[in-house]
Design a protein around this motif. Structure first.
Motif, PDB file in Angstrom:
ATOM      1  N   LYS A 233       0.808  -1.213   0.000  1.00  0.00           N
ATOM      2  CA  LYS A 233       0.000   0.000   0.000  1.00  0.00           C
ATOM      3  C   LYS A 233       0.844   1.267   0.000  1.00  0.00           C
ATOM      4  O   LYS A 233       0.368   2.333  -0.360  1.00  0.00           O
ATOM      5  N   LEU A 234       2.094   1.158   0.401  1.00  0.00           N
ATOM      6  CA  LEU A 234       2.957   2.336   0.418  1.00  0.00           C
ATOM      7  C   LEU A 234       3.247   2.852  -0.984  1.00  0.00           C
ATOM      8  O   LEU A 234       3.595   4.010  -1.152  1.00  0.00           O
ATOM      9  N   SER A 235       3.081   2.003  -1.992  1.00  0.00           N
ATOM     10  CA  SER A 235       3.364   2.448  -3.358  1.00  0.00           C
ATOM     11  C   SER A 235       2.469   3.608  -3.764  1.00  0.00           C
ATOM     12  O   SER A 235       2.843   4.421  -4.602  1.00  0.00           O
ATOM     13  N   GLU A 236       1.288   3.706  -3.157  1.00  0.00           N
ATOM     14  CA  GLU A 236       0.382   4.817  -3.434  1.00  0.00           C
ATOM     15  C   GLU A 236       0.930   6.134  -2.888  1.00  0.00           C
ATOM     16  O   GLU A 236       0.528   7.197  -3.327  1.00  0.00           O
ATOM     17  N   GLN A 237       1.835   6.060  -1.908  1.00  0.00           N
ATOM     18  CA  GLN A 237       2.364   7.242  -1.249  1.00  0.00           C
ATOM     19  C   GLN A 237       3.764   7.617  -1.739  1.00  0.00           C
ATOM     20  O   GLN A 237       4.389   8.510  -1.187  1.00  0.00           O
ATOM     21  N   MET A 238       4.223   6.978  -2.806  1.00  0.00           N
ATOM     22  CA  MET A 238       5.584   7.221  -3.275  1.00  0.00           C
ATOM     23  C   MET A 238       5.732   8.529  -4.042  1.00  0.00           C
ATOM     24  O   MET A 238       6.819   8.866  -4.488  1.00  0.00           O
ATOM     25  N   ASP A 239       4.664   9.292  -4.197  1.00  0.00           N
ATOM     26  CA  ASP A 239       4.749  10.611  -4.803  1.00  0.00           C
ATOM     27  C   ASP A 239       4.762  11.704  -3.740  1.00  0.00           C
ATOM     28  O   ASP A 239       4.499  12.867  -4.026  1.00  0.00           O
ATOM     29  N   SER A 240       5.075  11.329  -2.520  1.00  0.00           N
ATOM     30  CA  SER A 240       5.110  12.278  -1.414  1.00  0.00           C
ATOM     31  C   SER A 240       6.418  13.063  -1.412  1.00  0.00           C
ATOM     32  O   SER A 240       7.407  12.649  -2.013  1.00  0.00           O
ATOM     33  N   TYR A 241       6.388  14.194  -0.747  1.00  0.00           N
ATOM     34  CA  TYR A 241       7.600  14.981  -0.555  1.00  0.00           C
ATOM     35  C   TYR A 241       7.582  15.579   0.837  1.00  0.00           C
ATOM     36  O   TYR A 241       6.534  15.639   1.490  1.00  0.00           O
ATOM     37  N   ALA A 242       8.734  15.989   1.309  1.00  0.00           N
ATOM     38  CA  ALA A 242       8.854  16.660   2.607  1.00  0.00           C
ATOM     39  C   ALA A 242       9.742  17.879   2.427  1.00  0.00           C
ATOM     40  O   ALA A 242      10.674  17.864   1.622  1.00  0.00           O
ATOM     41  N   VAL A 243       9.444  18.918   3.176  1.00  0.00           N
ATOM     42  CA  VAL A 243      10.287  20.109   3.197  1.00  0.00           C
ATOM     43  C   VAL A 243      11.001  20.105   4.534  1.00  0.00           C
ATOM     44  O   VAL A 243      10.357  20.040   5.592  1.00  0.00           O
ATOM     45  N   VAL A 244      12.340  20.147   4.493  1.00  0.00           N
ATOM     46  CA  VAL A 244      13.167  20.031   5.689  1.00  0.00           C
ATOM     47  C   VAL A 244      14.030  21.275   5.820  1.00  0.00           C
ATOM     48  O   VAL A 244      14.621  21.738   4.846  1.00  0.00           O
ATOM     49  N   SER A 245      14.080  21.808   7.035  1.00  0.00           N
ATOM     50  CA  SER A 245      14.931  22.961   7.309  1.00  0.00           C
ATOM     51  C   SER A 245      15.545  22.797   8.683  1.00  0.00           C
ATOM     52  O   SER A 245      14.839  22.504   9.655  1.00  0.00           O
ATOM     53  N   GLU A 246      16.851  22.953   8.750  1.00  0.00           N
ATOM     54  CA  GLU A 246      17.598  22.873   9.999  1.00  0.00           C
ATOM     55  C   GLU A 246      17.280  21.604  10.790  1.00  0.00           C
ATOM     56  O   GLU A 246      17.082  21.628  11.995  1.00  0.00           O
ATOM     57  N   GLY A 247      17.207  20.473  10.091  1.00  0.00           N
ATOM     58  CA  GLY A 247      16.993  19.195  10.747  1.00  0.00           C
ATOM     59  C   GLY A 247      15.582  18.943  11.216  1.00  0.00           C
ATOM     60  O   GLY A 247      15.337  18.043  12.018  1.00  0.00           O
ATOM     61  N   CYS A 248      14.613  19.700  10.728  1.00  0.00           N
ATOM     62  CA  CYS A 248      13.229  19.568  11.160  1.00  0.00           C
ATOM     63  C   CYS A 248      12.321  19.510   9.925  1.00  0.00           C
ATOM     64  O   CYS A 248      12.464  20.313   9.010  1.00  0.00           O
ATOM     65  N   VAL A 249      11.388  18.547   9.920  1.00  0.00           N
ATOM     66  CA  VAL A 249      10.421  18.455   8.826  1.00  0.00           C
ATOM     67  C   VAL A 249       9.392  19.557   9.022  1.00  0.00           C
ATOM     68  O   VAL A 249       8.735  19.633  10.056  1.00  0.00           O
ATOM     69  N   ILE A 250       9.265  20.426   8.033  1.00  0.00           N
ATOM     70  CA  ILE A 250       8.358  21.569   8.135  1.00  0.00           C
ATOM     71  C   ILE A 250       6.968  21.230   7.636  1.00  0.00           C
ATOM     72  O   ILE A 250       5.977  21.573   8.250  1.00  0.00           O
ATOM     73  N   THR A 251       6.896  20.552   6.488  1.00  0.00           N
ATOM     74  CA  THR A 251       5.613  20.150   5.931  1.00  0.00           C
ATOM     75  C   THR A 251       5.814  18.959   5.017  1.00  0.00           C
ATOM     76  O   THR A 251       6.943  18.645   4.630  1.00  0.00           O
ATOM     77  N   VAL A 252       4.734  18.295   4.702  1.00  0.00           N
ATOM     78  CA  VAL A 252       4.752  17.176   3.762  1.00  0.00           C
ATOM     79  C   VAL A 252       3.584  17.344   2.805  1.00  0.00           C
ATOM     80  O   VAL A 252       2.605  18.029   3.114  1.00  0.00           O
ATOM     81  N   GLY A 253       3.703  16.720   1.656  1.00  0.00           N
ATOM     82  CA  GLY A 253       2.635  16.808   0.671  1.00  0.00           C
ATOM     83  C   GLY A 253       2.784  15.731  -0.370  1.00  0.00           C
ATOM     84  O   GLY A 253       3.652  14.865  -0.284  1.00  0.00           O
ATOM     85  N   VAL A 254       1.920  15.805  -1.386  1.00  0.00           N
ATOM     86  CA  VAL A 254       1.932  14.859  -2.488  1.00  0.00           C
ATOM     87  C   VAL A 254       2.221  15.634  -3.762  1.00  0.00           C
ATOM     88  O   VAL A 254       1.591  16.658  -4.022  1.00  0.00           O
ATOM     89  N   ARG A 255       3.178  15.131  -4.544  1.00  0.00           N
ATOM     90  CA  ARG A 255       3.540  15.789  -5.800  1.00  0.00           C
ATOM     91  C   ARG A 255       2.523  15.435  -6.876  1.00  0.00           C
ATOM     92  O   ARG A 255       2.145  14.288  -7.032  1.00  0.00           O
ATOM     93  N   TYR A 256       2.103  16.448  -7.613  1.00  0.00           N
ATOM     94  CA  TYR A 256       1.244  16.235  -8.762  1.00  0.00           C
ATOM     95  C   TYR A 256       1.957  16.575 -10.061  1.00  0.00           C
ATOM     96  O   TYR A 256       1.465  16.305 -11.135  1.00  0.00           O
ATOM     97  N   LYS A 257       3.124  17.204  -9.952  1.00  0.00           N
ATOM     98  CA  LYS A 257       3.933  17.511 -11.118  1.00  0.00           C
ATOM     99  C   LYS A 257       5.389  17.377 -10.744  1.00  0.00           C
ATOM    100  O   LYS A 257       5.736  17.254  -9.563  1.00  0.00           O
ATOM    101  N   LYS A 258       6.263  17.412 -11.750  1.00  0.00           N
ATOM    102  CA  LYS A 258       7.696  17.279 -11.512  1.00  0.00           C
ATOM    103  C   LYS A 258       8.218  18.415 -10.654  1.00  0.00           C
ATOM    104  O   LYS A 258       7.734  19.543 -10.739  1.00  0.00           O
ATOM    105  N   ILE A 259       9.221  18.127  -9.868  1.00  0.00           N
ATOM    106  CA  ILE A 259       9.913  19.172  -9.090  1.00  0.00           C
ATOM    107  C   ILE A 259      10.956  19.767 -10.008  1.00  0.00           C
ATOM    108  O   ILE A 259      11.787  19.053 -10.586  1.00  0.00           O
ATOM    109  N   SER A 260      10.889  21.078 -10.183  1.00  0.00           N
ATOM    110  CA  SER A 260      11.829  21.736 -11.088  1.00  0.00           C
ATOM    111  C   SER A 260      13.196  21.859 -10.433  1.00  0.00           C
ATOM    112  O   SER A 260      13.309  22.156  -9.269  1.00  0.00           O
ATOM    113  N   ARG A 261      14.212  21.613 -11.234  1.00  0.00           N
ATOM    114  CA  ARG A 261      15.592  21.697 -10.752  1.00  0.00           C
ATOM    115  C   ARG A 261      16.229  22.896 -11.413  1.00  0.00           C
ATOM    116  O   ARG A 261      16.264  23.000 -12.630  1.00  0.00           O
ATOM    117  N   HIS A 262      16.735  23.798 -10.617  1.00  0.00           N
ATOM    118  CA  HIS A 262      17.337  25.030 -11.149  1.00  0.00           C
ATOM    119  C   HIS A 262      18.823  24.898 -11.238  1.00  0.00           C
ATOM    120  O   HIS A 262      19.558  24.497 -10.561  1.00  0.00           O
TER     121      HIS A 262
END
Length: 89
Positions: A60-89
Motif C-alpha cells: 500500500k505504500l506504493s500509493e504514497q511514493m509521490d510524497s515529498y517533505a520540506v526540511v529545514s535545519e533538521g526539522c520536517v516543516i511540511t509534507v505533501g503529495v507531488r502532482y507535477k515534476k519538481i523543477s531543478r534550477h
C-alpha cells in the motif's frame, strides 16, 4: 528527526504515513528550494532503493511514493503529495 506540529497535521490530512516520511528522509533525493530549506522526494533511484530495502513488499505504500517533505535545519516543516515534476534550477 523532529517534525513541526504543522507537518504532523499535514501527514494526517493527506494520508501520508510516518513510515513514508522516514523512508523519504533515508532514501529520498534532496533539492534546495532556494529559500533556505530542502525538498526531499522519491526519484526513480530512491524508489528502487526503497523497494530493495523493503524486499519488494511496499504494498500500500506504493500509493504514497509521490510524497515529498520540506526540511529545514533538521526539522520536517511540511509534507505533501507531488502532482507535477519538481523543477531543478
Amino acid at each position: 528527526m523532529k517534525a513541526t506540529n504543522h507537518a504532523i497535521a499535514r501527514c494526517q490530512q493527506r494520508g501520508i504515513s510516518p513510515l513514508v516520511v522516514d523512508l523519504l528522509l533515508r532514501f529520498g533525493r534532496r533539492e534546495h528550494d532556494h529559500a533556505g530549506a530542502e525538498v526531499v522526494f522519491f526519484d526513480r533511484r530512491a524508489k528502487k532503493d526503497v523497494e530493495s530495502y523493503t524486499g519488494g513488499s511496499i504494498g500500500k505504500l506504493s500509493e504514497q511514493m509521490d510524497s515529498y517533505a520540506v526540511v529545514s535545519e533538521g526539522c520536517v516543516i511540511t509534507v505533501g503529495v507531488r502532482y507535477k515534476k519538481i523543477s531543478r534550477h
